[in-house]
Write a protein that holds these residues in place. Structure first.
Motif, short mmCIF file in Angstrom:
data_model
loop_
_atom_site.label_atom_id
_atom_site.label_comp_id
_atom_site.label_asym_id
_atom_site.label_seq_id
_atom_site.Cartn_x
_atom_site.Cartn_y
_atom_site.Cartn_z
N LEU A 23 0.81 -1.22 0.00
CA LEU A 23 0.00 0.00 0.00
C LEU A 23 0.85 1.27 0.00
N ASN A 24 2.15 1.09 0.20
CA ASN A 24 3.09 2.21 0.22
C ASN A 24 2.77 3.21 1.34
N ILE A 25 2.40 2.68 2.49
CA ILE A 25 2.21 3.49 3.70
C ILE A 25 2.89 2.77 4.85
N SER A 26 3.06 3.45 5.97
CA SER A 26 3.78 2.85 7.08
C SER A 26 2.99 1.72 7.75
N ARG A 27 3.70 0.82 8.40
CA ARG A 27 3.05 -0.27 9.12
C ARG A 27 2.16 0.29 10.23
N ALA A 28 2.66 1.31 10.91
CA ALA A 28 1.88 1.92 12.00
C ALA A 28 0.58 2.49 11.47
N ARG A 29 0.63 3.09 10.29
CA ARG A 29 -0.58 3.68 9.70
C ARG A 29 -1.60 2.59 9.35
N VAL A 30 -1.12 1.47 8.81
CA VAL A 30 -2.02 0.36 8.49
C VAL A 30 -2.68 -0.16 9.76
N SER A 31 -1.89 -0.35 10.81
CA SER A 31 -2.42 -0.84 12.07
C SER A 31 -3.47 0.12 12.64
N GLN A 32 -3.19 1.41 12.52
CA GLN A 32 -4.13 2.42 13.01
C GLN A 32 -5.44 2.37 12.25
N ILE A 33 -5.36 2.21 10.93
CA ILE A 33 -6.56 2.16 10.09
C ILE A 33 -7.41 0.94 10.43
N ILE A 34 -6.76 -0.23 10.62
CA ILE A 34 -7.49 -1.46 10.95
C ILE A 34 -8.14 -1.34 12.33
N SER A 35 -7.43 -0.77 13.28
CA SER A 35 -7.99 -0.59 14.63
C SER A 35 -9.20 0.32 14.59
N ARG A 36 -9.12 1.37 13.79
CA ARG A 36 -10.25 2.29 13.66
C ARG A 36 -11.44 1.61 12.99
N LEU A 37 -11.16 0.75 12.01
CA LEU A 37 -12.21 0.00 11.33
C LEU A 37 -12.93 -0.91 12.32
N GLU A 38 -12.15 -1.62 13.15
CA GLU A 38 -12.74 -2.52 14.14
C GLU A 38 -13.58 -1.74 15.15
N LYS A 39 -13.07 -0.59 15.56
CA LYS A 39 -13.80 0.23 16.53
C LYS A 39 -15.11 0.74 15.95
N GLU A 40 -15.07 1.17 14.70
CA GLU A 40 -16.27 1.69 14.05
C GLU A 40 -17.32 0.60 13.86
N MET A 41 -16.86 -0.62 13.53
CA MET A 41 -17.79 -1.72 13.31
C MET A 41 -18.23 -2.37 14.62
N GLY A 42 -17.44 -2.17 15.68
CA GLY A 42 -17.78 -2.74 16.97
C GLY A 42 -17.50 -4.22 17.09
N ILE A 43 -16.57 -4.73 16.27
CA ILE A 43 -16.20 -6.15 16.32
C ILE A 43 -14.70 -6.29 16.11
N GLN A 44 -14.14 -7.38 16.61
CA GLN A 44 -12.74 -7.69 16.37
C GLN A 44 -12.63 -8.51 15.10
N LEU A 45 -11.88 -8.01 14.15
CA LEU A 45 -11.72 -8.68 12.86
C LEU A 45 -10.50 -9.60 12.83
N LEU A 46 -9.44 -9.19 13.52
CA LEU A 46 -8.18 -9.91 13.48
C LEU A 46 -7.70 -10.27 14.89
N TYR A 47 -7.14 -11.47 15.01
CA TYR A 47 -6.43 -11.85 16.22
C TYR A 47 -4.95 -11.60 15.96
N ARG A 48 -4.31 -10.77 16.80
CA ARG A 48 -2.91 -10.42 16.59
C ARG A 48 -2.06 -10.97 17.73
N SER A 49 -0.86 -11.41 17.38
CA SER A 49 0.16 -11.73 18.38
C SER A 49 1.50 -11.38 17.75
N THR A 50 2.57 -11.52 18.51
CA THR A 50 3.89 -11.16 17.98
C THR A 50 4.31 -12.10 16.86
N ARG A 51 3.73 -13.30 16.81
CA ARG A 51 4.17 -14.28 15.82
C ARG A 51 3.10 -14.69 14.81
#
Length: 296
Positions: free
Chosen positions: A28-56
């Protein structure tokens, strides 16, 4: 009443299909932090968790899986509408180079779809190769690549075309003489026939018991036709996808073994370079393939 569509769908699809926030950010040619922020905002707006994240690891939640499938179809349809509008003014043409898994899949399933695409687009030329090209060479040689099984190349975008169930099969002739077979562990006492898959993984129907078998086949051959013929002739046991053996199982020429143990499905994935400058003809074929397998 109009529907509000949340922002971040494209970023969400990129993360899911790249299996990584970092790889998606590169695409997408944007920073990783920006992508993470966008996904978190999407989940918050929808009111559901879309992804399970861990370090691995990164995986879809049940709601995320449903959302991904429907969002992917919606974006595909929108892109198809754009391509259709573009093609209405100028027919697509030029060469498309494709490397694919061969055998019965390439010959009987993929090839007819490509031929239909060429008939509908007479100016298109297709070069189709069934050679086993290494993935790190794909990007420079081919426009599209179709692979079956696990993939590791991070320089390619992956789109799942379909998935086939695998069966453990043998002929009635072999079964009459074969040693007792109650679990995957007993396979060590049998004649095995294998292709490119060197380890067979089994999961019991209870979902808890698992077993992985390193396969040392009496016959080793990457050609599916040969593996199937040897199995039909009673040479041993093989692992076969549905499209190879469905009719043979129905006719009784082959018998499924260990019904309480499941082999993982084989996913068929369409791969292409991350570059956004993909030609209209290649985009058109990507959508054509996605629709063809979705219908089939």
């Amino acid at each position: 009443m109009s529907t509000h569509f949340p922002e971040g769908i494209i970023e969400f699809l990129a993360v899911v299909e790249a299996h990584s926030f970092s790889k998606a950010s590169e695409q997408l040619n944007i920073s990783r932090a920006r992508v993470s922020q966008i996904i978190s905002r999407l989940e918050k707006e929808m009111g559901i968790q879309l992804l399970y994240r861990s370090t691995r690891s990164l995986s879809l939640s049940p709601a995320g899986e449903t959302f991904y499938q429907l969002a992917r179809q919606g974006v595909d349809q929108l892109e198809h509408a754009v391509l259709s509008a573009q093609n209405a003014h100028s027919s697509i043409g030029g060469q498309i180079r494709i490397n694919s898994v061969g055998g019965l899949f390439g010959e009987e399933i993929l090839a007819p779809i490509l031929i239909r695409f060429m008939k509908e687009n007479p100016k298109i030329e297709v070069e189709l190769s069934f050679s086993s090209t290494r993935e790190d060479l794909i990007e420079s040689q081919y426009d599209l690549v179709i692979r079956m099984g696990a993939l590791t190349n991070s320089n390619l975008v992956g789109r799942k075309l379909t998935s086939y169930k695998n069966h453990l099969v043998a002929s009635p002739t072999y079964i009459k003489t074969m040693p007792k077979l109650d679990s995957p562990k007993d396979l060590i006492d049998h004649f095995l026939i294998n292709g490119s898959v060197k380890r067979w993984s089994f999961t019991h129907n209870n979902g808890e018991d698992r077993y992985e078998l390193p396969v040392h086949g009496k016959l080793k051959c990457s050609n599916g036709h040969v593996v199937k013929k040897a199995t039909l002739d009673g040479a041993g046991i093989s692992r076969q996808p549905t499209y190879y053996v469905e009719h043979d199982i129905q006719s009784g020429q082959l018998v499924t073994l260990l019904p309480d143990w499941q082999l993982p499905n084989s996913d068929v994935t369409l791969l292409y370079p991350q570059s956004r400058n993909i030609s209209i003809r290649v985009k058109a074929l990507v959508h054509y393939l996605m629709e063809a397998f979705r219908i089939d």
